[in-house]
Design an enzyme around this catalytic site. Structure first.
Site, PDB file in Angstrom:
ATOM      1  N   LYS A  79     -39.398  24.492   1.530  1.00  0.00           N
ATOM      2  CA  LYS A  79     -38.307  23.726   2.166  1.00  0.00           C
ATOM      3  C   LYS A  79     -37.408  24.666   2.952  1.00  0.00           C
ATOM      4  O   LYS A  79     -37.141  25.799   2.508  1.00  0.00           O
ATOM      5  CB  LYS A  79     -37.513  22.995   1.072  1.00  0.00           C
ATOM      6  CG  LYS A  79     -36.467  22.017   1.605  1.00  0.00           C
ATOM      7  CD  LYS A  79     -35.778  21.266   0.458  1.00  0.00           C
ATOM      8  CE  LYS A  79     -34.751  20.285   0.952  1.00  0.00           C
ATOM      9  NZ  LYS A  79     -34.070  19.570  -0.148  1.00  0.00           N
ATOM     10  N   SER A 154     -33.884  14.535   0.209  1.00  0.00           N
ATOM     11  CA  SER A 154     -33.924  15.356   1.399  1.00  0.00           C
ATOM     12  C   SER A 154     -35.189  16.203   1.548  1.00  0.00           C
ATOM     13  O   SER A 154     -35.487  16.648   2.655  1.00  0.00           O
ATOM     14  CB  SER A 154     -32.703  16.281   1.428  1.00  0.00           C
ATOM     15  OG  SER A 154     -32.757  17.202   0.362  1.00  0.00           O
ATOM     16  N   SER A 178     -33.339  14.706  -4.526  1.00  0.00           N
ATOM     17  CA  SER A 178     -34.026  15.162  -3.314  1.00  0.00           C
ATOM     18  C   SER A 178     -35.435  15.705  -3.507  1.00  0.00           C
ATOM     19  O   SER A 178     -36.135  15.936  -2.527  1.00  0.00           O
ATOM     20  CB  SER A 178     -33.191  16.215  -2.590  1.00  0.00           C
ATOM     21  OG  SER A 178     -32.148  15.597  -1.889  1.00  0.00           O
TER      22      SER A 178
END
Lengths: 485, 96
Positions: A79, A154, A178
């Site tokens: 990420k 997210s 997330s």
């Protein structure tokens, strides 16, 4: 058939027997990316040259007697809020468009030690604020199961890339859901570990008391291996816990006889779609057949978690994001008249709308005259939410419910009203407030969209969470389905 | 009743060092008002005598030995600075 339909342990075995090379695994990643990335849009940056070079060097090592760990040569996506030395890290924000980190996050160091290969950096909501990836400043990642739908957020890029077979597994981060929410939407396995289990050093901070890094994988076993590799005390993060890391894989016995499951009535109530509710009840039957028992319980303060979370996380974010001022790194406005003007214009031009909204909310909640009424009140409610969990865990081994109230929604469906978007996280947020571990695993489909089962455990008891998740996975076929991209 | 005014929003934006337009002021006033109204449901709960939780781990002041270590090289540290001169980051003048 993709190489990534195999588990880590199987691929490791093939490498060991020289039936497979590391370059094959890396080729598989970039080949798949060239086929589907145009549709999925999961990556912000690829590290192809370095990955291919590393793979070649590792193939040379394959011929030697040097011991190779289980994750040796496995392709991973990271990420884009986890800093990677020499590899652009943007947090999907314009303010970090050209940011070239000068050190690696502790988890990235640990991946290097485990000898995984980083394929690239994954899209996300800007600074991890969002539930759909629509808040990225660069692109909107799509759900591999249905390209008109969001992948969740997210860590949307992290979940979508695994579901699409672009990488074997990935790292995400979870502040209010997330990791688990996108894992649920994309039909993969996502674990938010206990707060303090994994070092946050090098994770660009959103809400420091809630953020945790965790693995997203195809299977529970792979998830346990990846968490094993990144866990542990870190002198660089004073909030990483000095708690021994057990062998998570050893807990995958398939035996859950006598397990006591609590099912909070608040997690199956108002706002949760009927088919989602039904999939959880079906999952409970599977677990009962394996020898577990379940009872309905109450987490009475659940309905207050969302409000407490948005006050606390936004307050922490407003402080953490003060560092983006156009002075030491990142974007700087071109027309500043003074230093204060430089700060204000840089931030106005560099941050997206949701990030600004949360900075505003957090600054308000912390400002003179409002601190006690909002911030401190939310901290007290957090105590009550944490106590709810502790009370239930006196009698039960795990708590089970849905991960999300609905399957993946359509792009643009929830962007108009921030509160509608926030409500998506109502079942995952309490877990972060309490700091306990939670996993999402595939447990069904509605209209060909995956649903996720959330299994929540006691502090530092990821082992039991994994044991239950694995037993369920072995008894069902949901995880074997793949999106028809 | 509105819980937050446009003037308050401007004040908060100044505290947050965020330039906002008139249009944004209006939008944030409405949105923050809605969010804060939503958050006021917390007042339904009696929290008298409840300790605030800032952190779920039971730890305070984690100390370590003070061992000198090599810092990052200056060239690395300045690599991402938008403007620098003579080994220091550069900003617009602070004094009038």
């Amino acid at each position: 058939m993709s190489l990534f339909d195999h588990k880590v342990s199987e691929l490791h075995e093939q490498l060991h027997k020289k039936e497979l090379k590391v370059t094959d695994l890396v080729d598989e990643s970039y080949k798949r990316i060239s086929e589907v990335e145009e549709k999925v849009q999961a990556f912000l940056t690829l590290d192809e040259e370095r990955a291919r070079e590393t793979a070649k060097q590792m193939d040379d090592k394959l011929g030697t007697d040097e011991s190779k760990g289980l994750l040796f040569g496995m392709p991973i996506g990271v990420k884009d809020n986890i800093v990677t030395k020499g590899l652009r890290t943007t947090c999907a924000s314009k303010i970090l468009e050209n940011f070239d980190p000068i050190y690696d996050a502790t988890v990235v160091n640990k991946l290097h030690q485990a000898e995984t290969i980083t394929i690239g950096k994954l899209n996300m909501d800007e600074f991890a604020m969002g539930s759909s990836n629509e808040n990225s400043a660069y692109k909107k990642t799509r759900n591999p199961w249905n390209l008109d739908r969001v992948p969740g957020g997210s860590s949307g890029g992290s979940a979508a890339s695994v579901a699409a077979g672009e990488v074997l597994f990935s790292l995400g981060s979870d502040t209010g859901g997330s990791i688990r929410q996108p894992a649920s939407f994309c039909g993969v396995v996502g674990m938010k570990p206990t707060y303090g289990r994994v070092s946050r050093f090098g994770l660009v901070a959103f809400a420091s008391s809630l953020d945790q890094i965790g693995p997203i994988t195809r299977t529970v076993e792979d998830n346990a291996y990846l968490l094993q590799a990144i866990s542990g005390l870190d002198p660089m993060d004073s909030t990483s816990a000095n708690v021994a890391v057990p062998s998570f894989v050893e807990s995958l016995t398939g035996d859950i006889r006598g397990l006591k499951i609590a099912v909070p009535k608040e997690y199956l109530g108002e706002g949760v779609q009927e088919k989602v509710r039904q999939s959880v009840l079906d999952a409970l039957k599977v677990l009962e057949n394996l020898g577990a028992t379940w009872e309905e319980v109450s987490l009475p303060h659940s309905k207050y978690a969302l409000a407490a979370y948005y006050l606390l996380s936004s307050s922490e974010a407003s402080a953490n994001l003060a560092r983006f001022d156009g002075v030491r790194y990142g974007y700087r406005t071109e027309n500043a008249e003074s230093l204060i003007d430089l700060y204000k214009k840089t931030r106005a031009e560099g941050f997206g709308e949701e990030v600004k909204r949360r900075i505003m909310l957090g600054t308000f909640a912390l400002s003179s005259g409002y601190y006690d009424a909002y911030y401190k009140k939310a901290q007290k409610v957090r105590t009550l939410i944490k106590n709810d969990f502790e009370e239930v865990f006196k009698k039960y081994d795990v708590i089970i419910g849905p991960t999300t109230p609905t399957p993946a929604f359509k792009l643009d469906e929830n962007t108009k009203d921030p509160l509608t978007m926030y409500a998506n996280d109502i079942l995952t947020i309490p877990v972060n407030l309490a700091g306990v571990p939670g996993i999402s695993i595939p447990c069904g489909f509605v209209n060909e969209l995956p649903l996720g089962l959330q299994i929540i455990g006691k502090h530092f008891d990821e082992s039991t969470v994994y044991r239950v998740a694995h037993a369920f996975e072995q008894a069902t076929e949901f995880h074997k389905q793949k999106p028809g991209l | 009743m509105s819980r937050i005014s446009a003037d308050q929003v401007k004040h908060v934006a100044n505290l947050a060092r965020l330039a906002i337009t008139e249009e944004e002021t209006e939008k944030f006033t409405n949105q923050l008002d809605a969010i804060i109204s939503f958050a006021e449901q917390l007042n339904e709960i009696n929290t008298d005598g409840v300790e605030p939780t800032s952190h779920i781990l039971d730890m305070k002041n984690v100390m370590r030995e003070d061992v000198p270590q090599e810092g990052l090289p200056q060239s690395e540290v300045l690599k991402n600075a938008p403007e620098h001169q003579d080994g220091q980051v550069k900003v617009p003048s602070i004094m009038e």
